[in-house]
Design an enzyme around this catalytic site. Structure first.
Site, PDB file in Angstrom:
ATOM      1  N   ASP A 121       0.831  -1.209   0.000  1.00  0.00           N
ATOM      2  CA  ASP A 121       0.000   0.000   0.000  1.00  0.00           C
ATOM      3  C   ASP A 121       0.867   1.261   0.000  1.00  0.00           C
ATOM      4  OD1 ASP A 121      -2.201  -1.601  -0.007  1.00  0.00           O
ATOM      5  OD2 ASP A 121      -2.696  -1.312   2.114  1.00  0.00           O
ATOM      6  N   TYR A 122       1.915   1.235   0.804  1.00  0.00           N
ATOM      7  CA  TYR A 122       2.837   2.378   0.870  1.00  0.00           C
ATOM      8  C   TYR A 122       3.532   2.589  -0.472  1.00  0.00           C
ATOM      9  CZ  TYR A 122       7.172   4.879   1.947  1.00  0.00           C
ATOM     10  OH  TYR A 122       8.235   5.753   1.934  1.00  0.00           O
TER      11      TYR A 122
END
Length: 208
Positions: A121-122
């Site tokens: 996600d990052y």
């Protein structure tokens, strides 16, 4: 002296960047922080500060700013709001303000977020922020370090567009790299990865 806005100035890497800029003969730092109580540590050293929240309007933060270093991070809590949309928000106002260079602290693995499942996600958020910068028309440098550590810097790195290997690097050496690429003749419209290595930072950047 060029005014350099440091987004994420209160972070571990951001603080080192501000210190380096404060010691520089070329640049004058403006530390952007979210909270009033975070200003004092910089003001006591005579460093300019400005309040700015990456989730809100940032037009005021780039007034009289020549260059920008984005070293902010949500620490995994608000990757879309801060790491992605906050970066895009600062890029957009920097373009309107005709900022001369935007230096982005990114991350190794951004080109292939699926390769590191726990950071996916990052890395997707950083990928979207990096893409927005590349498409903005701003002069940019995107620096993608390996795993960050808090050891003392060694002053030398391995630097390539794609290193094709993982590795570690101290925050101090990342900060040195971010400041070095601020110069007008260094790594314009460039993206590269860095880890610990054997080439002096300035030399590695000049060769790129």
């Amino acid at each position: 002296m060029e005014n350099v806005l440091v987004a994420g100035a209160n972070g571990t890497t951001g603080k080192i960047v501000v210190e380096l800029l404060n010691e520089s003969q070329y640049f004058s730092p403006i530390a952007m922080v979210r909270k009033e109580e975070q200003q004092k540590q910089f003001q006591e050293k005579g460093i300019k500060t400005i309040l700015g929240d990456l989730e809100e309007d940032l037009a005021h933060a780039v007034k009289d700013v020549d260059k920008v270093i984005f070293a902010a991070g949500s620490g995994g809590k608000k990757v879309v709001e801060v790491d992605q949309e906050g970066a895009k928000r600062l890029i957009d106002v920097s373009k309107v303000a005709a900022v001369k260079k935007f230096v982005m602290l990114s991350s190794m693995g951004v080109d292939n977020p699926e390769s590191i499942a726990q950071l996916k996600d990052y890395l997707v958020a950083k990928q979207k922020a990096d893409s927005h910068l590349k498409e903005s028309g701003l002069n940019y440098t995107i620096v993608r370090p390996g795993t960050l550590k808090n050891d003392a810097g060694i002053g030398s790195i391995a630097l390539k567009r794609n290193l094709n290997k993982r590795g570690e690097i101290s925050r101090a050496d990342v900060a040195q790299t971010l400041v070095r690429v601020l110069h007008d003749d260094a790594a314009n419209n460039a993206v590269f990865e860095i880890i610990e290595g054997d080439t002096l930072i300035a030399e590695a950047i000049d060769k790129f």
